[in-house]
Design an enzyme around this catalytic site. Structure first.
Site, mmCIF file in Angstrom:
data_model
loop_
_atom_site.group_PDB
_atom_site.id
_atom_site.type_symbol
_atom_site.label_atom_id
_atom_site.label_comp_id
_atom_site.label_asym_id
_atom_site.label_seq_id
_atom_site.Cartn_x
_atom_site.Cartn_y
_atom_site.Cartn_z
ATOM 1 C CE1 TYR A 41 -2.900 -3.159 0.552
ATOM 2 C CE2 TYR A 41 -3.400 -2.410 2.774
ATOM 3 C CZ TYR A 41 -3.556 -3.326 1.741
ATOM 4 O OH TYR A 41 -4.381 -4.410 1.934
ATOM 5 C CG HIS A 99 -0.530 -8.697 0.671
ATOM 6 N ND1 HIS A 99 -0.234 -7.356 0.615
ATOM 7 C CD2 HIS A 99 -1.863 -8.775 0.446
ATOM 8 C CE1 HIS A 99 -1.348 -6.669 0.367
ATOM 9 N NE2 HIS A 99 -2.341 -7.512 0.259
HETATM 10 N N1 LIG Z 1 -5.302 -8.938 2.245
HETATM 11 C C1 LIG Z 1 -5.695 -8.455 1.110
HETATM 12 O O1 LIG Z 1 -5.367 -8.964 0.025
HETATM 13 C C2 LIG Z 1 -6.584 -7.249 1.104
HETATM 14 C C3 LIG Z 1 -7.262 -6.888 -0.075
HETATM 15 C C4 LIG Z 1 -8.103 -5.772 -0.018
HETATM 16 C C5 LIG Z 1 -8.257 -5.058 1.162
HETATM 17 N N2 LIG Z 1 -7.559 -5.424 2.285
HETATM 18 C C6 LIG Z 1 -7.684 -4.661 3.567
HETATM 19 O O2 LIG Z 1 -9.050 -4.588 3.932
HETATM 20 C C7 LIG Z 1 -9.433 -3.220 4.090
HETATM 21 C C8 LIG Z 1 -10.922 -3.053 3.770
HETATM 22 O O3 LIG Z 1 -11.165 -3.314 2.399
HETATM 23 P P1 LIG Z 1 -11.567 -2.155 1.351
HETATM 24 O O4 LIG Z 1 -10.760 -0.950 1.676
HETATM 25 O O5 LIG Z 1 -11.496 -2.652 -0.012
HETATM 26 O O6 LIG Z 1 -13.075 -2.057 1.532
HETATM 27 P P2 LIG Z 1 -14.212 -1.358 2.303
HETATM 28 O O7 LIG Z 1 -13.866 -0.995 3.689
HETATM 29 O O8 LIG Z 1 -15.318 -2.320 2.082
HETATM 30 O O9 LIG Z 1 -14.489 -0.070 1.417
HETATM 31 C C9 LIG Z 1 -13.813 1.133 1.499
HETATM 32 C C10 LIG Z 1 -14.632 2.179 0.754
HETATM 33 O O10 LIG Z 1 -15.947 2.248 1.320
HETATM 34 C C11 LIG Z 1 -16.278 3.583 1.663
HETATM 35 N N3 LIG Z 1 -16.995 3.545 2.937
HETATM 36 C C12 LIG Z 1 -16.579 2.962 4.090
HETATM 37 N N4 LIG Z 1 -17.503 3.111 5.054
HETATM 38 C C13 LIG Z 1 -18.529 3.805 4.501
HETATM 39 C C14 LIG Z 1 -19.763 4.272 4.993
HETATM 40 N N5 LIG Z 1 -20.139 4.055 6.261
HETATM 41 N N6 LIG Z 1 -20.587 4.948 4.144
HETATM 42 C C15 LIG Z 1 -20.215 5.182 2.861
HETATM 43 N N7 LIG Z 1 -19.047 4.766 2.333
HETATM 44 C C16 LIG Z 1 -18.205 4.085 3.154
HETATM 45 C C17 LIG Z 1 -14.973 4.322 1.772
HETATM 46 O O11 LIG Z 1 -15.126 5.659 1.355
HETATM 47 P P3 LIG Z 1 -14.872 6.917 2.376
HETATM 48 O O12 LIG Z 1 -13.394 6.984 2.605
HETATM 49 O O13 LIG Z 1 -15.408 8.069 1.610
HETATM 50 O O14 LIG Z 1 -15.651 6.630 3.629
HETATM 51 C C18 LIG Z 1 -14.067 3.551 0.809
HETATM 52 O O15 LIG Z 1 -14.188 4.099 -0.487
HETATM 53 C C19 LIG Z 1 -8.460 -2.493 3.139
HETATM 54 O O16 LIG Z 1 -8.420 -1.112 3.359
HETATM 55 C C20 LIG Z 1 -7.180 -3.220 3.440
HETATM 56 O O17 LIG Z 1 -6.616 -2.753 4.649
HETATM 57 C C21 LIG Z 1 -6.757 -6.528 2.261
#
Ligand SMILES: NC(=O)c1ccc[n+]([C@@H]2O[C@H](COP(=O)([O-])OP(=O)(O)OC[C@H]3O[C@@H](n4cnc5c(N)ncnc54)[C@H](OP(=O)(O)O)[C@@H]3O)[C@@H](O)[C@H]2O)c1
Length: 267
Positions: A41, A99
């Site tokens: 990241y 990862h």
């Molecule tokens: N191990 C892996 O391979 C892997 C892969 C992907 C992700 N991850 C980890 O998992 C974490 C979570 O996954 P993600 O970031 O894809 O997904 P997420 O948390 O499902 O989605 C993030 C998005 O949702 C929006 N959001 C969050 N809460 C909200 C709410 N209450 N209302 C409206 N919009 C909302 C955010 O926008 P705003 O900022 O505008 O709120 C952001 O654009 C990642 O950040 C990372 O740390 C790990």
């Protein structure tokens, strides 16, 4: 020191450069105690800055990072963790994950686990685990020397990818499941079933989604740079779903995977 992985964490993937430190600080001030980052990241330094700026004692916070799949050889892993440790600047990293598994197990899991243990003895990390491991690879990892200490398997889980077999296999091995991309790339906000259940509880569809994951004993990662969203998401821990709600969300499963890069294992 926090000794078990906190059940609700802040994700930092795809957060715009320059926004991560502020977002980590605001989440910690709201009550979050678990922050998820990765070498990939390119924001570990900002995560460390946010932790230091938060005013919350370091020992109350759990920070996870991840080693990219091209750095799993012993020398690469130790070298890369020295860099992560330096960038984060928070002392020993609470949890370090593989990862993605080494494609075709080119790097034997035993080599990486031994390197994690060496990194721990060097003071670089406290715990280790894996991410994106399908059940057969996870089982082999748990059976390998040092494998019984694997803390979590971080995988994609959302209402549209319940990932039931892998979740159950992981939990049966005594390994915690951590869910990423829980909102199905934003789809949860407008899904009619989640909207309906949310109305019933005076909650939001995102909160209902997180409550459903927590009810399955799954650690939740949600990412937001918006303090209002962070607070709403954090408050999902107060939402208690009933058996009917859970059955309706279970029925949304389509096995729809969003994260499936070319180097992903065979699911
Ligand atoms: N191990 C892996 O391979 C892997 C892969 C992907 C992700 N991850 C980890 O998992 C974490 C979570 O996954 P993600 O970031 O894809 O997904 P997420 O948390 O499902 O989605 C993030 C998005 O949702 C929006 N959001 C969050 N809460 C909200 C709410 N209450 N209302 C409206 N919009 C909302 C955010 O926008 P705003 O900022 O505008 O709120 C952001 O654009 C990642 O950040 C990372 O740390 C790990």
């Amino acid at each position: 020191m926090v000794d078990t992985i906190p059940s609700f964490g802040l994700g930092t993937f795809r957060v715009a450069a320059g926004k991560t430190a502020q977002s980590v600080r605001s989440a910690l001030q709201l009550g979050y105690r678990h922050i998820d980052t990765a070498q990939y990241y390119d924001n570990e330094a900002e995560v460390g800055q946010g932790v230091r700026d938060s005013g919350i004692p370091r020992e109350d916070i759990w920070v996870t990072t991840k080693v990219w799949w091209e750095r799993l050889r012993r020398d690469d892993l130790i070298e890369s963790l020295k860099v992560s440790h330096e960038k984060l600047g928070i002392g020993a990293i609470d949890l370090v994950l593989i990862h993605w598994p080494s494609p075709d197990s080119v790097v034997p899991i035993a080599e990486t686990l031994a390197a994690f243990q060496e990194a721990r003895s060097l003071g670089l990390l406290r715990h280790y685990g894996v991410s994106n491991f399908p059940a057969p690879l996870l089982e082999a990892a748990v059976k390998a020397p040092g494998g019984s200490e694997i803390v979590t398997n971080q995988i994609e889980v959302s209402p549209f990818l319940a990932n039931r077999a892998l979740v159950e296999a992981t939990q049966k091995l005594g390994v915690k499941v951590t869910a990423y991309m829980p909102l199905g790339e934003g789809r949860a906000h407008t899904d009619p079933t989640l909207v309906d259940i949310a109305k019933k509880h005076g909650a939001t569809p995102a909160q209902v989604t997180f409550a459903w994951l927590l009810s399955r004993g799954i650690v939740v990662l949600s990412a937001s740079t918006n303090a209002e969203h962070q607070e709403i998401n954090w408050d999902a821990q107060k939402v208690k779903l009933d058996a009917d709600d859970i059955a309706r969300i279970d029925a949304l499963d389509e096995g729809k995977r969003n994260a499936n890069p070319p180097f992903a294992p065979k699911w």
